[in-house]
Design a protein around this motif. Sequence first.
Motif, PDB file in Angstrom:
ATOM      1  N   LEU A 222      49.250  39.571  42.028  1.00  0.00           N
ATOM      2  CA  LEU A 222      48.196  38.696  41.518  1.00  0.00           C
ATOM      3  C   LEU A 222      47.752  39.159  40.134  1.00  0.00           C
ATOM      4  CD1 LEU A 222      45.899  38.225  44.648  1.00  0.00           C
ATOM      5  CD2 LEU A 222      47.513  36.606  43.687  1.00  0.00           C
ATOM      6  N   PRO A 223      47.387  38.228  39.263  1.00  0.00           N
ATOM      7  CA  PRO A 223      46.865  38.630  37.961  1.00  0.00           C
ATOM      8  C   PRO A 223      45.570  39.433  38.119  1.00  0.00           C
ATOM      9  CG  PRO A 223      47.347  36.271  38.002  1.00  0.00           C
ATOM     10  CD  PRO A 223      47.493  36.782  39.397  1.00  0.00           C
TER      11      PRO A 223
ATOM     12  N   ARG B 138      42.306  39.319  40.928  1.00  0.00           N
ATOM     13  CA  ARG B 138      41.926  40.457  41.780  1.00  0.00           C
ATOM     14  C   ARG B 138      40.476  40.840  41.544  1.00  0.00           C
ATOM     15  NH1 ARG B 138      47.040  44.134  40.563  1.00  0.00           N
ATOM     16  NH2 ARG B 138      45.933  44.076  38.614  1.00  0.00           N
ATOM     17  N   ARG B 139      40.069  40.878  40.286  1.00  0.00           N
ATOM     18  CA  ARG B 139      38.671  41.229  39.988  1.00  0.00           C
ATOM     19  C   ARG B 139      37.706  40.155  40.471  1.00  0.00           C
ATOM     20  NH1 ARG B 139      39.383  43.888  34.030  1.00  0.00           N
ATOM     21  NH2 ARG B 139      40.376  45.785  34.782  1.00  0.00           N
ATOM     22  N   GLY B 140      38.079  38.904  40.281  1.00  0.00           N
ATOM     23  CA  GLY B 140      37.229  37.818  40.764  1.00  0.00           C
ATOM     24  C   GLY B 140      37.077  37.845  42.276  1.00  0.00           C
ATOM     25  N   ALA B 141      38.171  38.109  42.982  1.00  0.00           N
ATOM     26  CA  ALA B 141      38.114  38.188  44.437  1.00  0.00           C
ATOM     27  C   ALA B 141      37.248  39.362  44.885  1.00  0.00           C
ATOM     28  CB  ALA B 141      39.523  38.324  45.007  1.00  0.00           C
ATOM     29  N   ALA B 142      37.341  40.480  44.177  1.00  0.00           N
ATOM     30  CA  ALA B 142      36.520  41.642  44.532  1.00  0.00           C
ATOM     31  C   ALA B 142      35.037  41.367  44.308  1.00  0.00           C
ATOM     32  CB  ALA B 142      36.966  42.865  43.726  1.00  0.00           C
ATOM     33  N   VAL B 143      34.715  40.734  43.187  1.00  0.00           N
ATOM     34  CA  VAL B 143      33.310  40.396  42.907  1.00  0.00           C
ATOM     35  C   VAL B 143      32.794  39.398  43.944  1.00  0.00           C
ATOM     36  CG1 VAL B 143      31.791  39.240  41.248  1.00  0.00           C
ATOM     37  CG2 VAL B 143      33.411  40.958  40.461  1.00  0.00           C
ATOM     38  N   GLY B 144      33.625  38.427  44.317  1.00  0.00           N
ATOM     39  CA  GLY B 144      33.236  37.461  45.335  1.00  0.00           C
ATOM     40  C   GLY B 144      32.989  38.097  46.682  1.00  0.00           C
ATOM     41  N   LEU B 145      33.843  39.020  47.066  1.00  0.00           N
ATOM     42  CA  LEU B 145      33.672  39.730  48.333  1.00  0.00           C
ATOM     43  C   LEU B 145      32.385  40.539  48.342  1.00  0.00           C
ATOM     44  CD1 LEU B 145      34.859  40.525  51.078  1.00  0.00           C
ATOM     45  CD2 LEU B 145      36.144  42.312  49.902  1.00  0.00           C
ATOM     46  N   ILE B 146      32.104  41.208  47.247  1.00  0.00           N
ATOM     47  CA  ILE B 146      30.868  41.994  47.151  1.00  0.00           C
ATOM     48  C   ILE B 146      29.650  41.084  47.141  1.00  0.00           C
ATOM     49  CG2 ILE B 146      29.566  43.520  45.612  1.00  0.00           C
ATOM     50  CD1 ILE B 146      32.317  44.761  44.874  1.00  0.00           C
ATOM     51  N   ALA B 147      29.731  39.943  46.460  1.00  0.00           N
ATOM     52  CA  ALA B 147      28.588  39.021  46.399  1.00  0.00           C
ATOM     53  C   ALA B 147      28.274  38.425  47.767  1.00  0.00           C
ATOM     54  CB  ALA B 147      28.856  37.918  45.379  1.00  0.00           C
ATOM     55  N   VAL B 148      29.289  38.050  48.520  1.00  0.00           N
ATOM     56  CA  VAL B 148      29.051  37.495  49.857  1.00  0.00           C
ATOM     57  C   VAL B 148      28.510  38.579  50.786  1.00  0.00           C
ATOM     58  CG1 VAL B 148      30.127  36.388  51.852  1.00  0.00           C
ATOM     59  CG2 VAL B 148      30.771  35.690  49.562  1.00  0.00           C
ATOM     60  N   THR B 149      28.998  39.797  50.643  1.00  0.00           N
ATOM     61  CA  THR B 149      28.471  40.905  51.442  1.00  0.00           C
ATOM     62  C   THR B 149      27.011  41.169  51.094  1.00  0.00           C
ATOM     63  OG1 THR B 149      30.684  41.877  51.520  1.00  0.00           O
ATOM     64  CG2 THR B 149      28.828  43.309  52.081  1.00  0.00           C
ATOM     65  N   ALA B 150      26.668  41.083  49.820  1.00  0.00           N
ATOM     66  CA  ALA B 150      25.267  41.258  49.418  1.00  0.00           C
ATOM     67  C   ALA B 150      24.400  40.128  49.961  1.00  0.00           C
ATOM     68  CB  ALA B 150      25.166  41.338  47.897  1.00  0.00           C
ATOM     69  N   GLN B 151      24.952  38.916  50.015  1.00  0.00           N
ATOM     70  CA  GLN B 151      24.220  37.808  50.621  1.00  0.00           C
ATOM     71  C   GLN B 151      23.926  38.105  52.091  1.00  0.00           C
ATOM     72  OE1 GLN B 151      26.808  34.331  49.524  1.00  0.00           O
ATOM     73  NE2 GLN B 151      24.848  33.286  49.682  1.00  0.00           N
TER      74      GLN B 151
ATOM     75  N   ARG C  56      40.379  42.252  51.522  1.00  0.00           N
ATOM     76  CA  ARG C  56      40.452  43.491  50.746  1.00  0.00           C
ATOM     77  C   ARG C  56      41.898  43.838  50.412  1.00  0.00           C
ATOM     78  NH1 ARG C  56      38.411  48.902  53.341  1.00  0.00           N
ATOM     79  NH2 ARG C  56      40.344  48.541  54.412  1.00  0.00           N
ATOM     80  N   GLY C  57      42.803  43.526  51.321  1.00  0.00           N
ATOM     81  CA  GLY C  57      44.222  43.765  51.051  1.00  0.00           C
ATOM     82  C   GLY C  57      44.747  42.866  49.946  1.00  0.00           C
ATOM     83  N   GLN C  58      44.192  41.660  49.844  1.00  0.00           N
ATOM     84  CA  GLN C  58      44.629  40.753  48.788  1.00  0.00           C
ATOM     85  C   GLN C  58      44.136  41.199  47.422  1.00  0.00           C
ATOM     86  OE1 GLN C  58      43.435  36.856  49.893  1.00  0.00           O
ATOM     87  NE2 GLN C  58      44.941  36.690  51.521  1.00  0.00           N
ATOM     88  N   VAL C  59      43.012  41.891  47.393  1.00  0.00           N
ATOM     89  CA  VAL C  59      42.487  42.391  46.126  1.00  0.00           C
ATOM     90  C   VAL C  59      43.419  43.453  45.554  1.00  0.00           C
ATOM     91  CG1 VAL C  59      40.549  43.680  45.114  1.00  0.00           C
ATOM     92  CG2 VAL C  59      40.109  41.820  46.694  1.00  0.00           C
ATOM     93  N   ARG C  60      44.125  44.134  46.436  1.00  0.00           N
ATOM     94  CA  ARG C  60      45.017  45.222  45.996  1.00  0.00           C
ATOM     95  C   ARG C  60      46.437  44.770  45.678  1.00  0.00           C
ATOM     96  NH1 ARG C  60      43.241  49.910  50.249  1.00  0.00           N
ATOM     97  NH2 ARG C  60      41.098  50.048  49.568  1.00  0.00           N
ATOM     98  N   LYS C  61      46.758  43.499  45.909  1.00  0.00           N
ATOM     99  CA  LYS C  61      48.112  43.019  45.639  1.00  0.00           C
ATOM    100  C   LYS C  61      48.387  43.037  44.144  1.00  0.00           C
ATOM    101  CE  LYS C  61      48.863  39.948  49.533  1.00  0.00           C
ATOM    102  NZ  LYS C  61      49.071  38.553  49.932  1.00  0.00           N
ATOM    103  N   LEU C  62      49.467  43.672  43.777  1.00  0.00           N
ATOM    104  CA  LEU C  62      49.804  43.792  42.360  1.00  0.00           C
ATOM    105  C   LEU C  62      50.442  42.527  41.798  1.00  0.00           C
ATOM    106  CD1 LEU C  62      51.128  47.451  42.242  1.00  0.00           C
ATOM    107  CD2 LEU C  62      48.890  46.585  41.557  1.00  0.00           C
TER     108      LEU C  62
END
Length: 116
Positions: free
Chosen positions: A33-34, A38-51, A25-31
């Motif tokens: 990164l393009p 950041r958006r791809g990492a956030a979607v991936g984190l949410i998708a794995v959590t939903a799994q 989650r801290g990496q998603v907030r790093k400025l």
Amino acid sequence: MATAVLLVLTVGAFVGVLHGWIVGRGQVRKLELPVWRRRGAAVGLIAVTAQAALFVAFWTPLFRDDALLTRWVRGELLLFLIAIPCVLTAKGPSRWWLLLSSIVLMIGSFFTAPTP
């Protein structure tokens, strides 16, 4: 023996999801990164959590119906296909934890799903 291995892998998958939320989650907030990463990492984190949530929900009495079971398997597959490329857009060790968690949850879902 096989049940113990599956149990250890499942617990490891949930530890990976927890690690993803704490560190990733801290990496998603790093400025630095393009935005697309950041958006791809956030979607991936949410998708794995939903799994993981879907995997836990499978053990409730709600999923004893065969019609819901087929939807559950399709939903798990869809989340897996979304999570893999999105998790790989992240940087750092948390992406490998989330990648392995997604794979283990997918495999665990198909091993625990009873055949109709």
